[in-house]
Design a protein around this motif. Structure first.
Motif: not given
Length: 440
Positions: A192-196, A211-219
């Motif tokens: 998450l920090k990597s995208i600011g 957020i979903r793209k980055l860490i799935s539907v859980v995020g």
DNA sequence: TCTGGGGTCCTAGGACCC
DNA sequence: TCTGGGGTCCTAGGACCC
């Protein structure tokens, strides 16, 4: 609104119920083999003893500060947990037992203006009834209730915190760390920090799709939950979907028979849990590992899995399967440190199959076989000598329903003793596991 | 010397089907 | 030259939790 009730330093609190002299003193509870520190009192935390720390690294500190160390007693903790959960169910019709020391309560029937008083009352009574101190966090979603509980533990003087969607929440989210949020660990925090996105407030305001793209539907769910929109429902059903039993060995093991002995014990424990929740298992996985901390040694870690033709709760059958699996992964050249079994694909036992009951305690093996059309079952007890290579001593046949067997093991009433004695005894010697299983 | 144990859920990719 | 398209199911591995 949801409440998260969390027992404070649960294992330590349990020990203190039965040994009140430990109150106010630094106490830690240790894992199996007394290897790691898995629970700490506030006083121990204040000394800088971290969670999960290997005991040997803190021996000095512990000695210097007179920290009390306890081996763990999971039977006790399970029992105390049941007492706390039962007590909580007195206050609410809908709750989810989330872990051994946590429960979510649904507060939909509570008067929102009196929540603080109500929670305070619950907290007081739980302590009165069980001796276990708890903290209660309230919030509009489960994720916010979790966060609220964290605040209650850290900052509140009365162990209660009520969190609502407000400027206060915005401030809190701005002040906290990403990793303070339930479901965000170090790995996802870094991503998450990597995208600011650097704190929970920024996460709350982020684009859920990104957020979903980055860490799935859980995020993505976490984003909504932080905004006060519930995505996680109360899960009141308790049955487990898999059951694991694994242990590290006190000493290294390299012979197959000792691994078999360990696996048989693990399967017996696992199937006991399986029947307790009235399930049958559709498959089995086993694993064995060398000691990952001994970098100088050759490392080996392997597992194997099988799907049963017919789902079962039969201990002897599953032990046999575990032995077959072991054959495929055992390599004689390694020293093993750990072995485990996992019962997979658990289903409700709708036919109420009562098959072989097998338990192992204090070197006693007992297989009881329930025979259809009989209200009572029959079985065999064997005194196992130390090692699987040595002979099995006495074998005892006995009668009793499964329920009674379970009870006899736990309480040993006069009646149960009689049941045991009423059996006929015959000597039975074997060095072969398969004989033992045939007998069952 | 000494380093725990037990869970859940999600996703990508392969196998397979029509 | 042109080489379908859509779907389901299963599983290993990775992430998280207590």
């Amino acid at each position: 609104m949801y409440a998260l009730v969390d027992c404070n330093n649960f294992y330590v609190s349990c020990e203190r119920v039965f040994n009140p002299s430990l109150k106010g003193k630094p106490v830690v509870v240790l894992s199996n083999n007394d290897g790691c520190i898995i629970a700490r009192s506030n006083e121990a935390k204040a000394l800088g003893i971290p969670m999960g720390a290997p005991l040997h690294l803190y021996k000095e500190l512990i000695k210097r500060n007179n920290v009390f160390t306890h081996s763990s007693n999971y039977t006790l903790y399970g029992d105390m947990s049941a007492r706390v959960m039962n007590s909580l169910s007195y206050f609410v019709p809908n709750m989810e037992i989330y872990s051994i020391d946590e429960a979510f309560l649904s507060l939909k029937n509570f008067n929102i203006n009196k929540l603080a008083d109500e929670m305070s009352e619950i907290r007081k009574l739980i302590y009165q009834w069980t001796g276990i101190p708890v903290s209660i966090g309230v919030g509009p979603t489960k994720t916010l209730a979790k966060l609220s509980n964290k605040i209650a533990k850290k900052y509140s003087s009365n162990g209660i915190h009520i969190l609502t969607i407000s400027d206060q929440l915005t401030q809190i989210l701005d002040d906290m760390k990403l990793e303070d949020i339930w479901g965000i660990s170090k790995g996802w925090g870094t991503r998450l920090k990597s995208i600011g996105i650097n704190n929970p407030l920024q996460l709350q305001q982020a684009d859920p799709r990104q957020i979903r793209k980055l860490i799935s539907v859980v995020g993505e769910r976490i984003v909504y939950e932080l905004r006060g929109q519930s995505c996680l429902m109360l899960e009141e059903v308790v049955n487990k979907k898999s059951i694991t039993v694994s242990r590290s060995f006190g000493n290294m093991i390299n012979d197959k028979d000792n691994l078999k002995k360990a696996l048989a014990n693990h399967v017996a424990r696992a199937t006991e849990k399986l029947r307790y929740q009235n399930s049958i298992s559709g498959g089995l996985s086993i694993f064995i590992n060398t000691d990952r901390f001994r970098k100088q040694d050759l490392q080996y870690s392997n597992g194997a899995m099988i799907t049963f033709n017919e789902p079962t709760n039969n201990t002897a059958v599953i032990i046999k399967e575990s032995f077959k699996l072991l054959e495929s992964i055992y390599r004689p050249q390694y020293n093993y440190k750990k072995a485990g079994v996992i019962l997979l694909d658990l289903k409700q036992d709708t036919k109420n199959i009562v098959q072989n009951e097998c338990f192992i305690q204090n070197n006693l093996f007992a297989f009881t076989k329930d025979i259809k059309n009989f209200s009572e079952g029959s079985g065999i007890c064997m005194n196992l000598l130390d090692d699987i290579n040595t002979k099995i001593g006495k074998m005892t046949l006995f009668y009793g329903s499964q329920g009674v067997q379970k009870q006899s093991r736990k309480t040993k009433t006069e009646k149960d003793e009689w049941r045991m004695r009423s059996c006929y005894k015959s000597p039975f010697y074997t060095t072969n596991w398969n004989d033992l299983l045939k007998v069952s």
